[in-house]
Design a protein around this motif. Structure first.
Motif, PDB file in Angstrom:
ATOM      1  N   ARG A  53       0.825  -1.206   0.000  1.00 34.47           N
ATOM      2  CA  ARG A  53       0.000   0.000   0.000  1.00 34.47           C
ATOM      3  C   ARG A  53       0.859   1.255   0.000  1.00 34.47           C
ATOM      4  O   ARG A  53       0.562   2.230  -0.707  1.00 34.47           O
ATOM      5  N   GLY A 111       2.367   1.789  -3.405  1.00 31.79           N
ATOM      6  CA  GLY A 111       1.382   2.337  -4.334  1.00 31.79           C
ATOM      7  C   GLY A 111       1.118   3.814  -4.085  1.00 31.79           C
ATOM      8  O   GLY A 111       1.021   4.614  -5.026  1.00 31.79           O
ATOM      9  N   ALA A 112       1.005   4.194  -2.797  1.00 32.07           N
ATOM     10  CA  ALA A 112       0.796   5.607  -2.475  1.00 32.07           C
ATOM     11  C   ALA A 112       1.995   6.442  -2.883  1.00 32.07           C
ATOM     12  O   ALA A 112       1.852   7.583  -3.343  1.00 32.07           O
ATOM     13  N   THR A 113       3.182   5.889  -2.733  1.00 30.90           N
ATOM     14  CA  THR A 113       4.391   6.607  -3.126  1.00 30.90           C
ATOM     15  C   THR A 113       4.422   6.857  -4.623  1.00 30.90           C
ATOM     16  O   THR A 113       4.750   7.960  -5.086  1.00 30.90           O
ATOM     17  N   ARG A 114       4.086   5.838  -5.395  1.00 33.57           N
ATOM     18  CA  ARG A 114       4.071   6.010  -6.843  1.00 33.57           C
ATOM     19  C   ARG A 114       3.033   7.057  -7.265  1.00 33.57           C
ATOM     20  O   ARG A 114       3.272   7.848  -8.190  1.00 33.57           O
ATOM     21  N   SER A 115       1.883   7.069  -6.583  1.00 36.46           N
ATOM     22  CA  SER A 115       0.863   8.070  -6.897  1.00 36.46           C
ATOM     23  C   SER A 115       1.366   9.480  -6.570  1.00 36.46           C
ATOM     24  O   SER A 115       1.160  10.422  -7.345  1.00 36.46           O
ATOM     25  N   GLY A 116       2.023   9.629  -5.417  1.00 39.09           N
ATOM     26  CA  GLY A 116       2.568  10.929  -5.050  1.00 39.09           C
ATOM     27  C   GLY A 116       3.649  11.390  -6.004  1.00 39.09           C
ATOM     28  O   GLY A 116       3.719  12.572  -6.380  1.00 39.09           O
ATOM     29  N   GLN A 117       4.512  10.475  -6.416  1.00 40.71           N
ATOM     30  CA  GLN A 117       5.568  10.814  -7.377  1.00 40.71           C
ATOM     31  C   GLN A 117       4.966  11.233  -8.718  1.00 40.71           C
ATOM     32  O   GLN A 117       5.424  12.208  -9.334  1.00 40.71           O
ATOM     33  N   ALA A 118       3.968  10.496  -9.164  1.00 42.68           N
ATOM     34  CA  ALA A 118       3.326  10.836 -10.438  1.00 42.68           C
ATOM     35  C   ALA A 118       2.659  12.197 -10.374  1.00 42.68           C
ATOM     36  O   ALA A 118       2.722  12.988 -11.323  1.00 42.68           O
ATOM     37  N   LEU A 119       2.006  12.503  -9.228  1.00 43.62           N
ATOM     38  CA  LEU A 119       1.337  13.797  -9.081  1.00 43.62           C
ATOM     39  C   LEU A 119       2.349  14.938  -9.093  1.00 43.62           C
ATOM     40  O   LEU A 119       2.145  15.951  -9.777  1.00 43.62           O
TER      41      LEU A 119
END
Length: 310
Positions: free
Chosen positions: A171, A174-182
């Protein structure tokens, strides 16, 4: 020859070989201070996006590293004596396992305090056989044989179970990848906005200096020469705005870092941010990119516009 004649002959030479006091293409309404201010805002936002990306990367690296190196063993039983016996067997297995660095058993009092927010103070120890918790610090490679360790613990201590935190790790990743993408998307949007602003400013400058550009073409100036002059001017304006945005962003981030440190203290769970030397170097990439994007976009815009008009 009189002194006045000599002075009159020297004056043109000074003009001819002296430095140019004004740019070849004067500033139009879209250039100058307004464009510098807009670029400063773009640079400020780009630095904040880069800072967010660095903060997410650093915090995620610390969190995932801690999760991968820690394992929790829970031991249940019908009575405190059964739990103590199972804990002894579980500790024996852990100490014999390669890759286990350290294993510590939490006391019943410490485990009971974890349940107080839900059961109330003092109720857990009175009404429940609180399971024992063993905190294990191990090499991350032990996760490759986690099923073997789980079977050994279950055979030696039937009430023992292992939590390798894999669910939390997935989890968090996944949250890290979302933050990086944002953060990356915001940075790219800022660069796109800088390109659009540069295009409009370059076209406005060409329209305002249409007569000067026509004269330059008549005396043999090429489109590349005119584009170089515009690029030089936009680079100077972009450099001023980018440095201004960087300074303001560093001041804001410095205040934010002090505020976070004062509020959270030594709490290492929430993400933190500090302005170290390497962080400042990484943050400097944002204004440099903004400056280069502004100058190169202006050059390409001028070349395309001149090719269509002349």
């Amino acid at each position: 020859m009189s002194e006045d004649a000599e002075a009159s002959e020297d004056q043109p030479k000074k003009k001819r070989f002296g430095s140019r006091s004004a740019p070849l293409l004067p500033e139009a309404g879209a250039a100058g201070a307004p464009l510098t201010a807009v670029i400063a805002i773009m640079s400020f936002l780009a630095v904040l996006a880069m800072a967010a990306l660095l903060m997410v990367n650093r915090s995620a690296s610390e969190w995932t590293s801690a999760l991968r190196s820690e394992i929790t063993v829970q031991v249940k039983g019908d009575s405190p004596s059964d739990i103590d016996a199972s804990v002894a067997e579980a500790m024996r297995i852990l100490q014999e396992t390669d890759g286990v660095i350290e294993a510590n058993v939490r006391s019943r009092e410490e485990s009971a305090k974890l349940l107080e927010p839900w059961l109330g103070e003092g109720n857990a120890e009175v009404f429940l056989n609180i399971p024992a918790i063993i905190e294990v610090r191990a090499d991350p490679s032990i996760r490759d044989n986690i099923d073997l360790l789980r079977n050994r613990l279950t055979a030696a201590a039937p009430g023992a179970s292992i939590d390798d935190h894999s669910r939390w790790h997935d989890r968090l990743s996944g949250a890290t990848r979302s933050g990086q993408a944002l953060a990356l998307a915001i940075f790219l949007l800022v660069m796109a906005a800088a390109c659009a602003i540069s295009v409009f400013a370059a076209r406005a400058g060409l329209a305002a200096n249409h007569e000067i550009i026509s004269v330059l073409h008549l005396v043999g100036a090429t489109d590349g020469f005119i584009a170089t002059e515009v690029q030089r001017r936009f680079f100077i304006l972009g450099l001023r705005g980018a440095l201004l945005g960087l300074v303001v962003a560093l001041a804001v981030l410095g205040l934010l870092a002090l505020g976070m440190k004062a509020r959270m203290g030594t709490d290492g769970f929430l993400p933190t941010f500090s302005l170290s030397g390497w962080v400042i170097l990484w943050l400097a990439v944002a204004p440099i990119a903004t400056c280069l994007v502004t100058a190169l976009t202006a050059r390409l815009t001028v070349l395309k516009t001149l090719a269509n008009q002349y």
